[in-house]
Design a protein around this motif. Structure first.
Motif, PDB file in Angstrom:
ATOM      1  N   LYS A   8       0.812  -1.218   0.000  1.00 62.12           N
ATOM      2  CA  LYS A   8       0.000   0.000   0.000  1.00 62.12           C
ATOM      3  C   LYS A   8       0.849   1.275   0.000  1.00 62.12           C
ATOM      4  O   LYS A   8       0.369   2.329  -0.350  1.00 62.12           O
ATOM      5  N   ASP A   9       2.098   1.163   0.401  1.00 61.90           N
ATOM      6  CA  ASP A   9       2.989   2.323   0.457  1.00 61.90           C
ATOM      7  C   ASP A   9       3.454   2.688  -0.954  1.00 61.90           C
ATOM      8  O   ASP A   9       4.112   1.890  -1.619  1.00 61.90           O
ATOM      9  N   PRO A  10       3.126   3.889  -1.447  1.00 61.82           N
ATOM     10  CA  PRO A  10       3.497   4.260  -2.821  1.00 61.82           C
ATOM     11  C   PRO A  10       5.010   4.293  -3.052  1.00 61.82           C
ATOM     12  O   PRO A  10       5.485   3.971  -4.137  1.00 61.82           O
ATOM     13  N   VAL A  11       5.770   4.658  -2.032  1.00 60.49           N
ATOM     14  CA  VAL A  11       7.223   4.699  -2.184  1.00 60.49           C
ATOM     15  C   VAL A  11       7.766   3.283  -2.363  1.00 60.49           C
ATOM     16  O   VAL A  11       8.635   3.029  -3.201  1.00 60.49           O
ATOM     17  N   ALA A  12       7.226   2.344  -1.590  1.00 56.40           N
ATOM     18  CA  ALA A  12       7.652   0.949  -1.713  1.00 56.40           C
ATOM     19  C   ALA A  12       7.257   0.380  -3.072  1.00 56.40           C
ATOM     20  O   ALA A  12       8.018  -0.383  -3.675  1.00 56.40           O
ATOM     21  N   VAL A  13       6.088   0.759  -3.558  1.00 57.91           N
ATOM     22  CA  VAL A  13       5.641   0.289  -4.864  1.00 57.91           C
ATOM     23  C   VAL A  13       6.575   0.813  -5.958  1.00 57.91           C
ATOM     24  O   VAL A  13       6.920   0.094  -6.895  1.00 57.91           O
ATOM     25  N   GLU A  14       7.007   2.047  -5.816  1.00 58.98           N
ATOM     26  CA  GLU A  14       7.904   2.632  -6.794  1.00 58.98           C
ATOM     27  C   GLU A  14       9.257   1.915  -6.820  1.00 58.98           C
ATOM     28  O   GLU A  14       9.892   1.810  -7.854  1.00 58.98           O
ATOM     29  N   LYS A  15       9.682   1.381  -5.690  1.00 62.13           N
ATOM     30  CA  LYS A  15      10.965   0.683  -5.597  1.00 62.13           C
ATOM     31  C   LYS A  15      10.910  -0.745  -6.137  1.00 62.13           C
ATOM     32  O   LYS A  15      11.949  -1.343  -6.386  1.00 62.13           O
ATOM     33  N   LEU A  16       9.711  -1.305  -6.289  1.00 69.22           N
ATOM     34  CA  LEU A  16       9.592  -2.719  -6.640  1.00 69.22           C
ATOM     35  C   LEU A  16      10.336  -3.103  -7.909  1.00 69.22           C
ATOM     36  O   LEU A  16      11.008  -4.138  -7.958  1.00 69.22           O
ATOM     37  N   GLY A  17      10.210  -2.314  -8.939  1.00 73.79           N
ATOM     38  CA  GLY A  17      10.879  -2.635 -10.203  1.00 73.79           C
ATOM     39  C   GLY A  17      12.389  -2.687 -10.032  1.00 73.79           C
ATOM     40  O   GLY A  17      13.054  -3.608 -10.510  1.00 73.79           O
ATOM     41  N   TYR A  18      12.944  -1.702  -9.324  1.00 72.65           N
ATOM     42  CA  TYR A  18      14.382  -1.686  -9.085  1.00 72.65           C
ATOM     43  C   TYR A  18      14.814  -2.878  -8.229  1.00 72.65           C
ATOM     44  O   TYR A  18      15.842  -3.500  -8.484  1.00 72.65           O
TER      45      TYR A  18
END
Length: 145
Positions: free
Chosen positions: A66-76
């Motif tokens: 649910k954390d948008p910052v964590a979601v943004e890191k997923l690809g990396y």
């Protein structure tokens, strides 16, 4: 084509009028078929799909981030986690290559089961290459003589 003048000084083409009537009738029939046979199954399928997605998401709610910052890191994280595994993969490939080289050095002592398995694998690889070529050419055998 026959031309008929009407009272309003408009030109009237009887053949065109009958064609338009037939075309309108065909369009109405097609619209009725779509309304009765296409739309209801599509609506039913959409409802089933919506239900399936909802139950799947419920069952896997623990994996939703649910954390948008964590979601943004997923690809990396995915890319660099897999890149971190490359040295281990290369080390395992080197070890496999040493085993193969050892067997090839003593190829006269290989049991026939290993020779047969290797030959079968080589033939299968060759055949799958040609299947891929045929599929790549659009499923035609042209060009293979």
């Amino acid at each position: 084509a026959e031309v008929v003048k009407t009272r309003d000084s408009q030109v009237h083409f009887p053949a065109m009028a009958s064609f338009l009537q037939r075309a309108t009738g065909i369009a109405r029939t097609a619209a009725e078929v779509v309304k009765t046979r296409v739309i209801p199954p599509a609506v039913e399928y959409a409802a089933i799909t919506k239900e399936y997605v909802a139950t799947t998401m419920e069952r896997n709610a623990e994996y939703v981030i649910k954390d948008p910052v964590a979601v943004e890191k997923l690809g990396y994280q995915f890319v660099f986690s897999n890149l971190a595994r490359l040295p281990f993969i290369a080390q395992a490939a080197r070890a496999e290559m040493k085993v193969v080289q050892g067997k090839l050095a003593n190829f006269k002592e290989l049991p026939m089961t290993e020779v047969g398995t290797a030959a079968f694998f080589a033939v299968e690889t060759y055949c799958w290459f040609h299947v891929g070529e045929i599929v790549g050419r659009g499923g035609t055998l042209r060009g293979y003589y």
